[in-house]
Design a protein around this motif. Structure first.
Motif, short mmCIF file in Angstrom:
data_model
loop_
_atom_site.label_atom_id
_atom_site.label_comp_id
_atom_site.label_asym_id
_atom_site.label_seq_id
_atom_site.Cartn_x
_atom_site.Cartn_y
_atom_site.Cartn_z
N ASP A 412 -1.10 -10.10 -8.76
CA ASP A 412 -0.25 -9.61 -7.67
C ASP A 412 0.63 -10.74 -7.16
O ASP A 412 0.14 -11.71 -6.59
CB ASP A 412 -1.13 -9.06 -6.54
CG ASP A 412 -0.34 -8.27 -5.51
OD1 ASP A 412 0.62 -8.83 -4.96
OD2 ASP A 412 -0.69 -7.12 -5.23
N SER A 413 1.94 -10.61 -7.35
CA SER A 413 2.85 -11.69 -6.95
C SER A 413 2.84 -11.91 -5.44
O SER A 413 2.99 -13.05 -4.97
CB SER A 413 4.27 -11.37 -7.41
OG SER A 413 4.77 -10.21 -6.76
N LYS A 414 2.66 -10.84 -4.66
CA LYS A 414 2.64 -10.98 -3.21
C LYS A 414 1.47 -11.85 -2.76
O LYS A 414 1.61 -12.68 -1.86
CB LYS A 414 2.58 -9.61 -2.54
CG LYS A 414 3.83 -8.77 -2.73
CD LYS A 414 3.70 -7.42 -2.04
CE LYS A 414 4.95 -6.58 -2.23
NZ LYS A 414 4.82 -5.24 -1.60
N LEU A 415 0.31 -11.65 -3.39
CA LEU A 415 -0.85 -12.47 -3.05
C LEU A 415 -0.65 -13.92 -3.47
O LEU A 415 -1.05 -14.85 -2.75
CB LEU A 415 -2.11 -11.90 -3.70
CG LEU A 415 -2.57 -10.52 -3.20
CD1 LEU A 415 -3.79 -10.05 -3.98
CD2 LEU A 415 -2.89 -10.58 -1.71
N CYS A 416 0.00 -14.11 -4.61
CA CYS A 416 0.30 -15.48 -5.04
C CYS A 416 1.23 -16.18 -4.05
O CYS A 416 1.07 -17.37 -3.76
CB CYS A 416 0.94 -15.46 -6.43
SG CYS A 416 -0.14 -14.89 -7.76
N LEU A 417 2.20 -15.42 -3.54
CA LEU A 417 3.13 -15.99 -2.57
C LEU A 417 2.45 -16.32 -1.25
O LEU A 417 2.78 -17.31 -0.60
CB LEU A 417 4.29 -15.03 -2.34
CG LEU A 417 5.26 -14.88 -3.52
CD1 LEU A 417 6.26 -13.76 -3.27
CD2 LEU A 417 5.99 -16.19 -3.80
N VAL A 418 1.48 -15.49 -0.85
CA VAL A 418 0.72 -15.80 0.36
C VAL A 418 -0.04 -17.11 0.16
O VAL A 418 -0.08 -17.96 1.05
CB VAL A 418 -0.25 -14.65 0.71
CG1 VAL A 418 -1.16 -15.07 1.86
CG2 VAL A 418 0.51 -13.40 1.09
#
Length: 495
Positions: A412-418
């Motif tokens: 999940d890219s969003k989790l990586c960004l977090v």
């Protein structure tokens, strides 16, 4: 020092003019607006013009210092919003006594209030006696009106800044959310609201220091360090939160106890907050006690859209004074139709309502802050909780939470960004770069990730990563590449 002073309602007149001081200033301006709401004049324009004239007239002027002798029988008087609301009395009235610190004041002290005597609550007397024992026997409560030929009172600048010279506000506009409304340090009356939320009255700081000195050397081991605060409905309006019982059942599993502030002495209330690890409650005057919390204390408030709009700003100066960790969750209204926004003039403060799902979200935050990491299987729930933790300065705990579900994060890219945001907050650029690389692999269609990788790689001196990201950006997003390179000349030296 005022002469020909007249205490009326919850403000003070001197020579028949209102003294714009502290919270009383805002109240009297609100009263002026309401009284002229249907008049031909524009109340806001008239106030703005009046204050502009004041500011011009006050250029290069200072508030004069009284140089006469203070007779021993000269009284000190304080205006009160009322003597039954804990927030108003502690923050606006009792705190004014701190201006007498170090003055060896010999006179009597009067609190003047507009409500009937039978509405006065015991806390007004008990807190005054507990925190100002040197004035024992000299503190009196009297209803308005009350006139004085001469009287000493406190002048609080956070009510009079509308009249202050423009030069006093130099540089403040750069800190305001919307600098366009601030012209030469002067703004509309509404534009001062962010300022009011973020300033701290020195009287509050002095009251906090006095309170903490009062509990030094005393034993309070019987008080809990984790607690949920309820209400004593015998002394306050019924405003119980829907879902309170279920929330407290969950809190009990993590060592929380149920507390009612009204059942504790003033010094116990102060010590409770000073020693607290975490306080949880729904919106109410009890959050006034944030003033006595430690910088490590978490204070969790559950409110509604209504409290966010009209009450949230009241408590921020208290949190700023103690530097505690003040966190707010906003739930539904406890009403037949929670989608209808209430009218304060008709409905008052409407209590909050938490569903089982909402309680789960609140508890997930609480237990993670306390070092227990929930096993969240939904990426959205995991990301929401991680962002909440990051927002309150718990980046390390957010990273540990994400590490519990590495398989979800990598996909999940969003989790990586977090995770990248967390490492950035901790000033760990190399780890941030690794998280950004994972984010790009999870979602290669997002050009913003490549741009951020370039900046991060530059920060941690990784030119080979910059060249790779630029090449990737040029291949996949040529327009973005050209626009980015055109704005940043330094890239040609790396490329």
């Amino acid at each position: 020092m005022l002469d020909q002073a007249d205490f009326r309602q919850s403000f003070v007149l001197a020579h028949d003019r209102v003294m714009l001081s502290g919270a009383a200033a805002k109240r009297v301006m609100t009263r002026f607006r309401k009284a002229n709401a249907r008049a031909e004049i524009n109340a806001n324009e008239q106030l703005a013009a009046f204050f502009e004239t004041c500011r011009d007239g006050n250029k290069n002027r200072e508030i004069p210092l009284y140089s006469g002798l203070l007779e021993p029988d000269t009284p000190f008087a304080v205006e009160c919003r009322n003597t039954f609301n804990y927030f108003h009395f502690i923050t606006e009235s009792l705190s004014q006594l701190t201006v007498l610190d170090g003055l060896d004041f010999q006179g009597d002290i009067y609190f003047h209030f507009p409500n009937s005597e039978d509405k006065q609550r015991p806390f007004a007397t008990t807190f005054a006696e507990a925190l100002f024992p040197e004035f024992k026997g000299r503190i009196f409560f009297e209803r308005v009106p009350k006139e004085y030929p001469n009287v000493v009172t406190a002048y609080e600048l956070d009510g009079g800044y509308h009249m202050a010279p423009t030069a006093d506000f130099e540089g403040i506009q750069e800190h305001m959310p919307d600098s366009d409304v601030w012209q030469h340090g002067v703004a509309s009356l509404e534009a001062y609201d962010p300022l009011a939320m973020n300033l701290v009255n020195t009287n509050l700081l002095a009251l906090r220091a006095r309170a903490l000195r009062a509990i030094e050397g005393l034993e309070f081991d019987h008080l809990p360090k984790r607690f949920f605060v309820g209400r004593d409905t015998r002394l306050s309006r019924e405003r119980q939160m829907e879902g309170e019982d279920l929330l407290f059942e969950h809190l009990q599993m993590f060592g929380f106890e149920y507390v009612v502030f009204e059942s504790l002495s003033p010094l116990e209330q102060i010590a409770l907050m000073a020693r607290a690890e975490m306080m949880v409650s729904y919106h109410g005057a009890g959050f006034t006690n944030m003033l006595f919390a430690s910088p490590q204390t978490y204070v969790i408030e559950i409110g509604t859209l209504q409290t966010a709009q009209i009450r949230w700003g009241d408590f921020w100066p208290l949190a700023n004074a103690s530097r505690c960790r003040y966190v707010s969750f906003f739930g539904d209204y406890r009403a037949k139709n929670p989608l209808i926004e209430p009218e304060f003039s008709e409905d008052g403060i409407v209590p909050a309502s938490l569903s089982e799902g909402a309680i789960g979200q609140v508890m997930a935050f609480i237990v993670t802050v306390l070092g227990h990491y929930p096993d969240l299987k939904d990426p959205d729930a995991l990301g929401r909780l991680a962002r909440e933790l990051l927002h309150v300065g718990e980046a390390e705990r957010a990273i540990k939470l994400l590490e519990q579900r590495e398989e979800l994060v990598h996909a999940d890219s969003k989790l990586c960004l977090v995770r990248a945001d967390c490492h950035k907050a901790l000033e760990e650029p190399k780890s941030e770069l690794l998280a950004l690389d994972l984010a790009h692999k999870a979602d290669p269609d997002r050009w913003q990730t490549l741009v951020r990788m370039i900046w991060c790689a530059n920060h941690c001196d990784r030119p080979q990563v910059i060249r790779w990201a630029l090449a990737r950006l040029k291949t996949d997003f040529p327009d973005r590449h050209d626009a980015f390179v055109a704005k940043h000349d330094w890239l040609r030296f790396v490329a």
